[in-house]
Design a protein around this motif. Structure first.
Motif, PDB file in Angstrom:
ATOM      1  N   ILE A  51       0.861  -1.188   0.000  1.00  0.00           N
ATOM      2  CA  ILE A  51       0.000   0.000   0.000  1.00  0.00           C
ATOM      3  C   ILE A  51       0.891   1.229   0.000  1.00  0.00           C
ATOM      4  O   ILE A  51       1.740   1.391   0.885  1.00  0.00           O
ATOM      5  N   GLY A  52       0.743   2.069  -1.005  1.00  0.00           N
ATOM      6  CA  GLY A  52       1.523   3.298  -1.087  1.00  0.00           C
ATOM      7  C   GLY A  52       0.659   4.520  -0.853  1.00  0.00           C
ATOM      8  O   GLY A  52      -0.397   4.659  -1.471  1.00  0.00           O
ATOM      9  N   GLU A  53       1.067   5.369   0.076  1.00  0.00           N
ATOM     10  CA  GLU A  53       0.330   6.597   0.369  1.00  0.00           C
ATOM     11  C   GLU A  53       1.231   7.782   0.067  1.00  0.00           C
ATOM     12  O   GLU A  53       2.322   7.904   0.636  1.00  0.00           O
ATOM     13  N   ALA A  54       0.791   8.613  -0.834  1.00  0.00           N
ATOM     14  CA  ALA A  54       1.586   9.760  -1.265  1.00  0.00           C
ATOM     15  C   ALA A  54       1.978  10.638  -0.086  1.00  0.00           C
ATOM     16  O   ALA A  54       1.128  11.034   0.716  1.00  0.00           O
ATOM     17  N   GLY A  55       3.278  10.909   0.012  1.00  0.00           N
ATOM     18  CA  GLY A  55       3.788  11.770   1.070  1.00  0.00           C
ATOM     19  C   GLY A  55       3.896  11.107   2.421  1.00  0.00           C
ATOM     20  O   GLY A  55       4.346  11.728   3.386  1.00  0.00           O
ATOM     21  N   ILE A  56       3.508   9.827   2.516  1.00  0.00           N
ATOM     22  CA  ILE A  56       3.557   9.120   3.800  1.00  0.00           C
ATOM     23  C   ILE A  56       4.508   7.934   3.743  1.00  0.00           C
ATOM     24  O   ILE A  56       5.390   7.784   4.574  1.00  0.00           O
ATOM     25  N   GLY A  57       4.319   7.078   2.729  1.00  0.00           N
ATOM     26  CA  GLY A  57       5.223   5.945   2.584  1.00  0.00           C
ATOM     27  C   GLY A  57       4.501   4.678   2.193  1.00  0.00           C
ATOM     28  O   GLY A  57       3.335   4.701   1.768  1.00  0.00           O
ATOM     29  N   TYR A  58       5.205   3.558   2.341  1.00  0.00           N
ATOM     30  CA  TYR A  58       4.670   2.261   1.952  1.00  0.00           C
ATOM     31  C   TYR A  58       4.437   1.400   3.184  1.00  0.00           C
ATOM     32  O   TYR A  58       5.131   1.500   4.190  1.00  0.00           O
ATOM     33  N   SER A  59       3.451   0.507   3.051  1.00  0.00           N
ATOM     34  CA  SER A  59       3.172  -0.464   4.106  1.00  0.00           C
ATOM     35  C   SER A  59       2.625  -1.731   3.460  1.00  0.00           C
ATOM     36  O   SER A  59       2.238  -1.729   2.289  1.00  0.00           O
ATOM     37  N   ILE A  60       2.593  -2.811   4.229  1.00  0.00           N
ATOM     38  CA  ILE A  60       2.051  -4.076   3.757  1.00  0.00           C
ATOM     39  C   ILE A  60       0.646  -4.239   4.330  1.00  0.00           C
ATOM     40  O   ILE A  60       0.405  -3.939   5.506  1.00  0.00           O
ATOM     41  N   MET A  61      -0.274  -4.702   3.492  1.00  0.00           N
ATOM     42  CA  MET A  61      -1.652  -4.885   3.939  1.00  0.00           C
ATOM     43  C   MET A  61      -1.707  -5.771   5.176  1.00  0.00           C
ATOM     44  O   MET A  61      -1.031  -6.797   5.257  1.00  0.00           O
ATOM     45  N   GLU A  62      -2.505  -5.355   6.153  1.00  0.00           N
ATOM     46  CA  GLU A  62      -2.659  -6.090   7.400  1.00  0.00           C
ATOM     47  C   GLU A  62      -3.110  -7.528   7.124  1.00  0.00           C
ATOM     48  O   GLU A  62      -4.010  -7.777   6.334  1.00  0.00           O
TER      49      GLU A  62
END
Length: 316
Positions: A51-62
């Motif tokens: 999951i990529g959020e502009a200006g925040i970063g990347y994460s992996i789906m829960e």
């Protein structure tokens, strides 16, 4: 690191944190931001829910989980060394938790790597606390582990303190951490005896094709116990005025510092030292602020040095 390994490492990195920026990934793996974007896209196309959020970063789906992680032999060996420190210098609770984690790590290792780890466990000994001082690079620590596991002689270029470098071929039997530094205990073919080599003083190292049998050498624990019995390494206990502690804070590591405890206005300090004359000359600087508890031989040496000092200045 090739791209496949890097993609796997990025995935592990993402799963280990709640959110990671592209710049953090670039810094972690020493790649450009463009490469980061390409790698994230490759993970996404492979079915990893990034999951990529502009200006925040990347994460992996829960809920997404990696399959069991496979450790390399070198990674497992590094974790083992960390475990030796955890065993010695953490609380019983942390020690138990680390042992549990190490057991799980061993469970996913290949059979040969498990065997290597078991061999290494018997050849590594931690005897003293970690010092805050810089002891030089220990860049050959991993090579020494490999040589010990494979039972291979090594050729080293060794720089003794205040002496010329010497070329040696040695048979390493174990690694020992004491006096604030890593040491390699080895049979030296030049001296035809066992020697203690401070790893930070090894200028170059080459693992040779010459094999040796460990059966003819003592274990690292047996060697240290022998040194204590023969008083080559001796335990020294002193009490020193508390106000003197700032003056010995870093120097104590050079003399084999092991432990200390507060006793009113004094601090009792235990050392493991192989150079009693040098040790005695050092503590003389604290004059009446220090009390030698044991052994008697250290008291005798200090008394003799004081007598020599008195005669020296009386003659002057």
């Amino acid at each position: 690191m090739n791209r496949i390994d890097r993609l796997n490492a990025i995935l592990i990195h993402l799963q280990g944190k709640k959110r990671v920026t592209a710049q953090q990934i670039a810094d972690r793996f020493d790649i450009s931001l463009r490469s980061v974007y390409r790698d994230i896209k490759a993970l996404d196309e492979a079915g990893v829910p990034v999951i990529g959020e502009a200006g925040i970063g990347y994460s992996i789906m829960e809920g997404y989980r990696l399959p069991p992680v496979m450790f390399t032999s070198e990674e497992a060996q590094s974790i083992l060394l960390a475990g030796k420190f955890a065993e010695k210098f953490t609380s019983p609770t942390v020690k138990k938790q680390f042992e549990s984690a190490l057991f799980k790590i061993k469970a996913v290792l290949r059979a040969t790597d498990k065997e290597n780890i078991e061999k290494l466990e018997e050849t590594v000994l931690v005897m003293g606390p970690v010092s805050g001082r810089y002891e030089g690079e220990n860049k050959y620590l991993s090579d020494l582990q490999r040589a010990i596991i494979d039972k291979k002689s090594i050729r080293i270029d060794y720089q003794k303190l205040y002496a010329d470098k010497s070329d040696r071929i040695v048979e390493p039997i174990g690694l020992c951490y004491y006096a604030g530094a890593w040491h390699c205990i080895a049979w030296c073919t030049l001296r035809n005896d066992y020697r203690d080599f401070k790893i930070s003083r090894i200028q170059s190292l080459e693992i040779t094709d010459i094999s040796f049998e460990t059966d003819r050498h003592p274990s690292i624990k047996e060697y240290i116990e022998r040194m204590r019995t023969e008083e080559t390494l001796r335990e020294i206990v002193i009490r020193i005025k508390k106000e003197m502690m700032p003056f010995i804070h870093q120097h104590k590591y050079y003399y084999g510092f092991v432990s200390e405890e507060l006793l009113g206005d004094y601090v009792r300090i235990t050392f493991l030292n192989g150079f009693p004359d040098t040790f005695c000359r050092w503590i003389l600087m604290f004059t009446d602020k220090v009390i030698i508890e044991s052994p008697q031989s250290i008291k005798n040496t200090v008394q003799a040095l004081c007598k020599t000092l008195h005669q020296h200045y009386s003659a002057s």
